[in-house]
Design an enzyme around this catalytic site. Sequence first.
Site, PDB file in Angstrom:
ATOM      1  N   GLU A  19       0.814  -1.221   0.000  1.00 29.10           N
ATOM      2  CA  GLU A  19       0.000   0.000   0.000  1.00 29.10           C
ATOM      3  C   GLU A  19       0.845   1.267   0.000  1.00 29.10           C
ATOM      4  O   GLU A  19       0.501   2.256  -0.667  1.00 29.10           O
ATOM      5  CB  GLU A  19      -0.952  -0.021   1.194  1.00 29.10           C
ATOM      6  CG  GLU A  19      -2.079  -1.034   1.079  1.00 29.10           C
ATOM      7  CD  GLU A  19      -1.665  -2.458   1.387  1.00 29.10           C
ATOM      8  OE1 GLU A  19      -2.459  -3.379   1.115  1.00 29.10           O
ATOM      9  OE2 GLU A  19      -0.543  -2.652   1.915  1.00 29.10           O
ATOM     10  N   HIS A  52     -11.223  -6.147   8.025  1.00 30.32           N
ATOM     11  CA  HIS A  52     -11.867  -5.768   6.767  1.00 30.32           C
ATOM     12  C   HIS A  52     -13.092  -4.886   7.012  1.00 30.32           C
ATOM     13  O   HIS A  52     -13.990  -4.847   6.175  1.00 30.32           O
ATOM     14  CB  HIS A  52     -12.316  -7.014   5.985  1.00 30.32           C
ATOM     15  CG  HIS A  52     -11.207  -7.930   5.608  1.00 30.32           C
ATOM     16  ND1 HIS A  52     -10.659  -8.832   6.484  1.00 30.32           N
ATOM     17  CD2 HIS A  52     -10.532  -8.079   4.436  1.00 30.32           C
ATOM     18  CE1 HIS A  52      -9.701  -9.515   5.880  1.00 30.32           C
ATOM     19  NE2 HIS A  52      -9.603  -9.068   4.635  1.00 30.32           N
TER      20      HIS A  52
END
Length: 338
Positions: free
Chosen positions: A60, A129
Amino acid sequence: MPQMNMVQALNSAMDVMLGRDNSVVVMGQDVGYFGGVFRVTDGLQRKYGEHRVIDMPIAEGGIIATAIGMGVNGLRPVSEIQFADYIYPAFDQVASELARLRYRTAGDYFAPVTVRVPAGGGIRGGQTHSQSPEALFAHICGIKVVMPSNPYDAKGLLISSIEDDDPVIFFEPKRLYNGPFDGDPNKPAIPWSTHPKGEVPDGHYKVPIGQAEIVRPGAEVTVITYGTLVHVAEAAAKASGIDAEIIDLRSIVPLDVETIATSVKKTGRCVIVHEATRFSGFGAELAATLQEECFWHLEAPIERVTGWDTPYPHAFEWEYFPGQARIIAALKKVKAGV
């Protein structure tokens, strides 16, 4: 006008911008060949090629760093972080580089980067998540933060974000991706459903960043919220019988202080609703702002209805969410002035 759910609307926004502006590129994990874990970028690589829709490695920080370099050199990258929970490895790039670039160079350089971030719970994704970290990014000067609640706004806000010369963190509520969602906190949206959610134009249009929307006029209590909780608040207001005015912020930064303050001055009462944890959540900033702007108009303390101050509780996901019962209790409390 076509009927689209939020996934289709977001896909349409990127399709429009890729076709309209050769400087726009889409990048992230699995966004190309696979079409994204939620299928938001489905078909874009086949249409525009691997040089415009780029599959990136699971890194990321590298995704955002690459986007910054692209932006400085004239491109308009749309970066996807697969889940909000995975954005933390890129936090330094966002906070220390992306957000400060225009200011630290006195306007000589800027990076028009849009970072798409699926956020929130409702898909039984567990602790890694399901987070809603919008307050962390609202605290960083130099970036804009938005979260739509419906397909029309999603497409218009994403186009505005891509065309904006400042970086934008674009949070997408996963529970609203595929619809339909009627505000029942115990009824999850069905992943990859094809049910339409609203009318969305095919072509180019913009929803302005920094402009809230009154989605339900009312006179007794102001409810301020965004994302998924707009629909829960609407259902709660209807069930409560209270004449509540519901405001969808749409844009967290910049904040439309004028719209929310005007409403609270009218009603004299306010309930703030968001999915993220309560302590230091964005609701705290809203409450402080309204205390400064509306103190002499308030008839009752401002009430917050939020997620719990715990790590995301997978086993108690639906209890964690601010549901209709909790919002109705808050509406009744502020209306009674206690």
